[in-house]
Scaffold this motif. Structure first.
Motif, PDB file in Angstrom:
ATOM      1  N   THR A  89       0.828  -1.204   0.000  1.00 51.70           N
ATOM      2  CA  THR A  89       0.000   0.000   0.000  1.00 51.70           C
ATOM      3  C   THR A  89       0.865   1.258   0.000  1.00 51.70           C
ATOM      4  O   THR A  89       0.606   2.195  -0.765  1.00 51.70           O
ATOM      5  CB  THR A  89      -0.947  -0.006   1.209  1.00 51.70           C
ATOM      6  OG1 THR A  89      -1.727  -1.208   1.183  1.00 51.70           O
ATOM      7  CG2 THR A  89      -1.888   1.195   1.180  1.00 51.70           C
ATOM      8  N   ASP A  90       1.892   1.281   0.829  1.00 55.54           N
ATOM      9  CA  ASP A  90       2.780   2.440   0.869  1.00 55.54           C
ATOM     10  C   ASP A  90       3.524   2.614  -0.449  1.00 55.54           C
ATOM     11  O   ASP A  90       3.666   3.738  -0.948  1.00 55.54           O
ATOM     12  CB  ASP A  90       3.779   2.309   2.022  1.00 55.54           C
ATOM     13  CG  ASP A  90       3.101   2.406   3.391  1.00 55.54           C
ATOM     14  OD1 ASP A  90       1.961   2.930   3.473  1.00 55.54           O
ATOM     15  OD2 ASP A  90       3.713   1.945   4.370  1.00 55.54           O
ATOM     16  N   GLY A  93       1.425   4.275  -3.061  1.00 45.22           N
ATOM     17  CA  GLY A  93       1.366   5.718  -2.876  1.00 45.22           C
ATOM     18  C   GLY A  93       2.622   6.433  -3.335  1.00 45.22           C
ATOM     19  O   GLY A  93       2.568   7.583  -3.768  1.00 45.22           O
ATOM     20  N   ALA A  99      -2.431   5.958  -1.658  1.00 48.68           N
ATOM     21  CA  ALA A  99      -2.590   4.999  -0.563  1.00 48.68           C
ATOM     22  C   ALA A  99      -3.776   5.365   0.315  1.00 48.68           C
ATOM     23  O   ALA A  99      -4.116   6.541   0.468  1.00 48.68           O
ATOM     24  CB  ALA A  99      -1.319   4.947   0.275  1.00 48.68           C
ATOM     25  N   ASP A 100      -4.388   4.347   0.901  1.00 49.11           N
ATOM     26  CA  ASP A 100      -5.450   4.491   1.899  1.00 49.11           C
ATOM     27  C   ASP A 100      -6.632   5.316   1.405  1.00 49.11           C
ATOM     28  O   ASP A 100      -7.089   6.245   2.072  1.00 49.11           O
ATOM     29  CB  ASP A 100      -4.876   5.056   3.201  1.00 49.11           C
ATOM     30  CG  ASP A 100      -3.852   4.115   3.816  1.00 49.11           C
ATOM     31  OD1 ASP A 100      -4.138   2.895   3.895  1.00 49.11           O
ATOM     32  OD2 ASP A 100      -2.768   4.587   4.205  1.00 49.11           O
ATOM     33  N   PHE A 115      -5.608   1.006  -1.944  1.00 50.83           N
ATOM     34  CA  PHE A 115      -4.940   2.027  -2.742  1.00 50.83           C
ATOM     35  C   PHE A 115      -5.593   2.125  -4.103  1.00 50.83           C
ATOM     36  O   PHE A 115      -6.307   1.211  -4.524  1.00 50.83           O
ATOM     37  CB  PHE A 115      -3.436   1.742  -2.889  1.00 50.83           C
ATOM     38  CG  PHE A 115      -3.079   0.481  -3.625  1.00 50.83           C
ATOM     39  CD1 PHE A 115      -2.982   0.450  -5.014  1.00 50.83           C
ATOM     40  CD2 PHE A 115      -2.820  -0.689  -2.929  1.00 50.83           C
ATOM     41  CE1 PHE A 115      -2.649  -0.715  -5.694  1.00 50.83           C
ATOM     42  CE2 PHE A 115      -2.479  -1.857  -3.597  1.00 50.83           C
ATOM     43  CZ  PHE A 115      -2.393  -1.867  -4.987  1.00 50.83           C
TER      44      PHE A 115
END
Length: 141
Positions: A89-90, A93, A99-100, A115
Motif C-alpha cells: 500500500t505504501d 502511494g 494509498a489508503d 490504494f
C-alpha cells in the motif's frame, strides 16, 4: 491446472501503469504485451491486463468510466502478513497511486488497507490470520 484470473483494466498511460504495477511487485510478461496491452503477472494464477482505451474498445462498446470519479470495481489481493499489506500500500502511494483511499481495517484476525492505481482503480491489500478468527461463544442452553 489451477484456475486463473485475468483482470482487464483500461489505462490512460500504458508506460506509467506498467511502471506502477512493477513497483508494487508485478512482473511484465512480454509474450502477451505490445504497444496497446501489458500483461502484468501478480502470481501464477493472477494477471492484470493493462489496455489502452483504443484496445479496450475492441472488447466492449460500453463507455469507459473515469475511476477517479465513479466506482467500477474493487479488487482485493491477499498478502502474507501485515508488513506486506503496509509495504504494498505504501509503495503504491510512492509510485503514482494513492494509498489508503478507504479506511484501514484491523479486526485482529484481519488487517487491510487500500490504494488506487494511477487510473483510479481501487485495490485492497488484506492479511487474514484464521488462527485469530473469533469463535462463537458456546451456549449453555
Amino acid at each position: 491446472m489451477a484456475q486463473q484470473i485475468y483482470v482487464n483494466l483500461a489505462v490512460r498511460d500504458l508506460s506509467k501503469s506498467k511502471a506502477f504495477y512493477q513497483a508494487i511487485g508485478a512482473t511484465l510478461n512480454p509474450q502477451f504485451s505490445d504497444d496497446t496491452t501489458a500483461c502484468m503477472v501478480i502470481s501464477d494464477t493472477i494477471y492484470v491486463m493493462l489496455m489502452t482505451p483504443e484496445k479496450w474498445a475492441v472488447f466492449t462498446k460500453k463507455p469507459l468510466v473515469n475511476a477517479h470519479e465513479a466506482s467500477e470495481v474493487m479488487l482485493a489481493l491477499s498478502c502474507d502478513d501485515r508488513a506486506s499489506v503496509d509495504r504494498m500500500t505504501d509503495t503504491a502511494g510512492e509510485y503514482g497511486g494513492k494509498a489508503d483511499v478507504n479506511a484501514k481495517h484491523d479486526l485482529g484476525f484481519m488487517y487491510g488497507r487500500s490504494f488506487e492505481d494511477p487510473d483510479g482503480h481501487i485495490w485492497e491489500t488484506v492479511f487474514m490470520d484464521m488462527s485469530q478468527f473469533p469463535t462463537a461463544a458456546s451456549s449453555d442452553a
